[in-house]
Design a protein around this motif. Structure first.
Motif, PDB file in Angstrom:
ATOM      1  N   CYS A  95       0.850  -1.182   0.000  1.00 22.89           N
ATOM      2  CA  CYS A  95       0.000   0.000   0.000  1.00 22.89           C
ATOM      3  C   CYS A  95       0.891   1.239   0.000  1.00 22.89           C
ATOM      4  CB  CYS A  95      -0.883  -0.032   1.246  1.00 22.89           C
ATOM      5  SG  CYS A  95      -1.919   1.415   1.460  1.00 22.89           S
ATOM      6  N   ASN A  96       0.475   2.247  -0.730  1.00 25.36           N
ATOM      7  CA  ASN A  96       1.216   3.508  -0.784  1.00 25.36           C
ATOM      8  C   ASN A  96       0.245   4.664  -0.658  1.00 25.36           C
ATOM      9  OD1 ASN A  96       2.134   5.932  -2.710  1.00 25.36           O
ATOM     10  ND2 ASN A  96       3.928   5.000  -1.775  1.00 25.36           N
ATOM     11  N   VAL A  97       0.599   5.612   0.179  1.00 20.67           N
ATOM     12  CA  VAL A  97      -0.248   6.782   0.396  1.00 20.67           C
ATOM     13  C   VAL A  97       0.605   8.039   0.277  1.00 20.67           C
ATOM     14  CG1 VAL A  97      -1.612   8.040   2.097  1.00 20.67           C
ATOM     15  CG2 VAL A  97      -1.931   5.584   1.832  1.00 20.67           C
ATOM     16  N   LEU A  98       0.115   8.977  -0.492  1.00 20.90           N
ATOM     17  CA  LEU A  98       0.751  10.295  -0.601  1.00 20.90           C
ATOM     18  C   LEU A  98      -0.042  11.235   0.287  1.00 20.90           C
ATOM     19  CD1 LEU A  98       2.847  12.138  -1.983  1.00 20.90           C
ATOM     20  CD2 LEU A  98       1.150  12.546  -3.778  1.00 20.90           C
ATOM     21  N   ALA A  99       0.605  11.727   1.346  1.00 17.90           N
ATOM     22  CA  ALA A  99      -0.132  12.495   2.340  1.00 17.90           C
ATOM     23  C   ALA A  99       0.748  13.579   2.935  1.00 17.90           C
ATOM     24  CB  ALA A  99      -0.628  11.566   3.456  1.00 17.90           C
ATOM     25  N   SER A 100       0.092  14.516   3.577  1.00 20.29           N
ATOM     26  CA  SER A 100       0.804  15.549   4.309  1.00 20.29           C
ATOM     27  C   SER A 100       0.409  15.482   5.781  1.00 20.29           C
ATOM     28  CB  SER A 100       0.508  16.938   3.738  1.00 20.29           C
ATOM     29  OG  SER A 100      -0.875  17.209   3.761  1.00 20.29           O
ATOM     30  N   THR A 101       1.373  15.735   6.640  1.00 16.54           N
ATOM     31  CA  THR A 101       1.132  15.711   8.079  1.00 16.54           C
ATOM     32  C   THR A 101       1.158  17.105   8.674  1.00 16.54           C
ATOM     33  OG1 THR A 101       3.489  15.322   8.469  1.00 16.54           O
ATOM     34  CG2 THR A 101       2.058  13.379   8.344  1.00 16.54           C
ATOM     35  N   SER A 102       1.386  18.092   7.819  1.00 20.28           N
ATOM     36  CA  SER A 102       1.395  19.482   8.266  1.00 20.28           C
ATOM     37  C   SER A 102       1.188  20.371   7.046  1.00 20.28           C
ATOM     38  CB  SER A 102       2.721  19.816   8.947  1.00 20.28           C
ATOM     39  OG  SER A 102       2.846  21.211   9.143  1.00 20.28           O
ATOM     40  N   TYR A 103       0.530  21.505   7.281  1.00 16.56           N
ATOM     41  CA  TYR A 103       0.341  22.447   6.178  1.00 16.56           C
ATOM     42  C   TYR A 103       1.666  23.128   5.807  1.00 16.56           C
ATOM     43  CZ  TYR A 103      -4.684  21.922   6.743  1.00 16.56           C
ATOM     44  OH  TYR A 103      -5.959  21.406   6.801  1.00 16.56           O
ATOM     45  N   HIS A 104       2.679  22.957   6.663  1.00 17.76           N
ATOM     46  CA  HIS A 104       3.958  23.618   6.433  1.00 17.76           C
ATOM     47  C   HIS A 104       5.015  22.672   5.889  1.00 17.76           C
ATOM     48  CE1 HIS A 104       2.170  26.961   8.563  1.00 17.76           C
ATOM     49  NE2 HIS A 104       1.908  26.165   9.582  1.00 17.76           N
ATOM     50  N   LEU A 105       4.654  21.424   5.713  1.00 14.84           N
ATOM     51  CA  LEU A 105       5.603  20.426   5.221  1.00 14.84           C
ATOM     52  C   LEU A 105       5.126  19.869   3.890  1.00 14.84           C
ATOM     53  CD1 LEU A 105       6.317  18.460   8.525  1.00 14.84           C
ATOM     54  CD2 LEU A 105       7.792  20.171   7.428  1.00 14.84           C
ATOM     55  N   PRO A 106       6.055  19.447   3.036  1.00 18.88           N
ATOM     56  CA  PRO A 106       5.640  18.864   1.751  1.00 18.88           C
ATOM     57  C   PRO A 106       4.968  17.512   1.942  1.00 18.88           C
ATOM     58  CG  PRO A 106       8.002  18.625   2.073  1.00 18.88           C
ATOM     59  CD  PRO A 106       7.513  19.492   3.203  1.00 18.88           C
ATOM     60  N   ARG A 107       4.168  17.155   0.984  1.00 26.49           N
ATOM     61  CA  ARG A 107       3.545  15.832   1.009  1.00 26.49           C
ATOM     62  C   ARG A 107       4.622  14.776   0.811  1.00 26.49           C
ATOM     63  NH1 ARG A 107      -0.086  16.932  -4.276  1.00 26.49           N
ATOM     64  NH2 ARG A 107      -0.190  18.950  -3.212  1.00 26.49           N
ATOM     65  N   MET A 108       4.376  13.599   1.384  1.00 30.64           N
ATOM     66  CA  MET A 108       5.340  12.513   1.311  1.00 30.64           C
ATOM     67  C   MET A 108       4.636  11.202   0.993  1.00 30.64           C
ATOM     68  SD  MET A 108       7.779  13.253   4.613  1.00 30.64           S
ATOM     69  CE  MET A 108       8.669  11.725   4.302  1.00 30.64           C
ATOM     70  N   HIS A 109       5.406  10.268   0.456  1.00 28.28           N
ATOM     71  CA  HIS A 109       4.902   8.918   0.216  1.00 28.28           C
ATOM     72  C   HIS A 109       5.149   8.066   1.454  1.00 28.28           C
ATOM     73  CE1 HIS A 109       3.801   8.941  -4.062  1.00 28.28           C
ATOM     74  NE2 HIS A 109       4.766   9.840  -4.198  1.00 28.28           N
ATOM     75  N   TYR A 110       4.141   7.318   1.843  1.00 32.13           N
ATOM     76  CA  TYR A 110       4.257   6.379   2.944  1.00 32.13           C
ATOM     77  C   TYR A 110       3.922   4.986   2.429  1.00 32.13           C
ATOM     78  CZ  TYR A 110       4.273  10.591   5.780  1.00 32.13           C
ATOM     79  OH  TYR A 110       4.586  11.823   6.316  1.00 32.13           O
ATOM     80  N   TRP A 111       4.630   4.003   2.980  1.00 30.51           N
ATOM     81  CA  TRP A 111       4.498   2.623   2.490  1.00 30.51           C
ATOM     82  C   TRP A 111       4.053   1.685   3.602  1.00 30.51           C
ATOM     83  CZ3 TRP A 111       5.111   1.320  -2.585  1.00 30.51           C
ATOM     84  CH2 TRP A 111       5.743   2.257  -3.420  1.00 30.51           C
ATOM     85  N   GLY A 112       3.207   0.734   3.231  1.00 26.01           N
ATOM     86  CA  GLY A 112       2.903  -0.352   4.135  1.00 26.01           C
ATOM     87  C   GLY A 112       4.022  -1.376   4.112  1.00 26.01           C
ATOM     88  N   LYS A 113       3.921  -2.367   4.997  1.00 23.97           N
ATOM     89  CA  LYS A 113       4.967  -3.382   5.095  1.00 23.97           C
ATOM     90  C   LYS A 113       4.841  -4.452   4.018  1.00 23.97           C
ATOM     91  CE  LYS A 113       5.720  -2.768  10.053  1.00 23.97           C
ATOM     92  NZ  LYS A 113       5.744  -3.413  11.382  1.00 23.97           N
ATOM     93  N   GLY A 114       3.711  -4.502   3.366  1.00 25.59           N
ATOM     94  CA  GLY A 114       3.506  -5.462   2.297  1.00 25.59           C
ATOM     95  C   GLY A 114       2.760  -6.696   2.753  1.00 25.59           C
ATOM     96  N   THR A 115       1.996  -7.265   1.844  1.00 23.83           N
ATOM     97  CA  THR A 115       1.262  -8.494   2.115  1.00 23.83           C
ATOM     98  C   THR A 115       1.420  -9.427   0.920  1.00 23.83           C
ATOM     99  OG1 THR A 115      -0.891  -9.402   2.776  1.00 23.83           O
ATOM    100  CG2 THR A 115      -0.928  -7.581   1.202  1.00 23.83           C
ATOM    101  N   LEU A 116       1.685 -10.693   1.197  1.00 25.44           N
ATOM    102  CA  LEU A 116       1.967 -11.655   0.135  1.00 25.44           C
ATOM    103  C   LEU A 116       0.677 -12.202  -0.458  1.00 25.44           C
ATOM    104  CD1 LEU A 116       3.978 -13.379  -1.486  1.00 25.44           C
ATOM    105  CD2 LEU A 116       3.894 -15.051   0.398  1.00 25.44           C
ATOM    106  N   VAL A 117       0.595 -12.132  -1.769  1.00 25.86           N
ATOM    107  CA  VAL A 117      -0.506 -12.731  -2.518  1.00 25.86           C
ATOM    108  C   VAL A 117       0.083 -13.814  -3.413  1.00 25.86           C
ATOM    109  CG1 VAL A 117      -2.286 -12.353  -4.257  1.00 25.86           C
ATOM    110  CG2 VAL A 117      -1.899 -10.641  -2.464  1.00 25.86           C
ATOM    111  N   THR A 118      -0.404 -15.038  -3.243  1.00 28.72           N
ATOM    112  CA  THR A 118       0.083 -16.170  -4.019  1.00 28.72           C
ATOM    113  C   THR A 118      -1.068 -16.769  -4.816  1.00 28.72           C
ATOM    114  OG1 THR A 118       1.748 -16.677  -2.334  1.00 28.72           O
ATOM    115  CG2 THR A 118       1.267 -18.391  -3.947  1.00 28.72           C
ATOM    116  N   ILE A 119      -0.879 -16.850  -6.111  1.00 25.16           N
ATOM    117  CA  ILE A 119      -1.897 -17.430  -6.988  1.00 25.16           C
ATOM    118  C   ILE A 119      -1.370 -18.774  -7.488  1.00 25.16           C
ATOM    119  CG2 ILE A 119      -3.439 -17.067  -8.931  1.00 25.16           C
ATOM    120  CD1 ILE A 119      -3.551 -14.936  -6.665  1.00 25.16           C
ATOM    121  N   SER A 120      -1.984 -19.822  -7.006  1.00 26.92           N
ATOM    122  CA  SER A 120      -1.499 -21.157  -7.338  1.00 26.92           C
ATOM    123  C   SER A 120      -2.606 -22.172  -7.110  1.00 26.92           C
ATOM    124  CB  SER A 120      -0.283 -21.515  -6.488  1.00 26.92           C
ATOM    125  OG  SER A 120       0.126 -22.850  -6.723  1.00 26.92           O
ATOM    126  N   SER A 121      -2.578 -23.222  -7.911  1.00 25.09           N
ATOM    127  CA  SER A 121      -3.524 -24.321  -7.719  1.00 25.09           C
ATOM    128  C   SER A 121      -2.907 -25.407  -6.846  1.00 25.09           C
ATOM    129  CB  SER A 121      -3.955 -24.886  -9.068  1.00 25.09           C
ATOM    130  OG  SER A 121      -2.831 -25.279  -9.836  1.00 25.09           O
TER     131      SER A 121
END
Length: 121
Positions: A95-121
């Protein structure tokens, strides 16, 4: 700071469906774009889909027509509905979110830790 929690993921058979969710929390002033990326073993991280705060969306060509991204602005959450899954969709999804935490700071990208998706029979 911004924290991203992304439950979900798992093992799905080819042709199946899976829904990923990601919730952003913390000292958020404003969320701009919210999206999902993925990284398969040996590959670079790639964009899967993104939804902007005006509701517009963009998808990787490989998932168009199969994946749908949506967001709930009131809850700062983003969802990825994945249908007609293929083995080549196997990857760690971030997951990735572009957000700001202050009106005085630039927006930044934040990342989740990731989740594994496996497609297999």
């Amino acid at each position: 700071q911004v924290q991203l929690v992304e439950p979900g993921g798992g093992l799905v058979q080819p042709g199946g469906s899976l829904r990923l969710s990601c919730a952003a929390s913390g000292s958020i002033v404003r969320v701009y774009a919210m999206g999902w990326y993925r990284q398969a073993p040996g590959n670079q991280r790639e964009l899967v889909g993104v939804v902007n705060n005006d509701g517009s969306t963009n998808y990787a060509d490989s998932v168009k027509g199969r994946f749908t991204i949506s967001r709930d602005n009131a809850k700062n959450t983003v969802h990825l509905q994945m249908n007609s899954l293929k083995p080549e969709d196997t990857a760690v999804y971030y997951c990735n979110v572009l957000a700001s935490t202050s009106y005085h700071l630039p927006r930044m990208h934040y990342w989740g830790k990731g989740t594994l998706v496996t497609i297999s029979s």
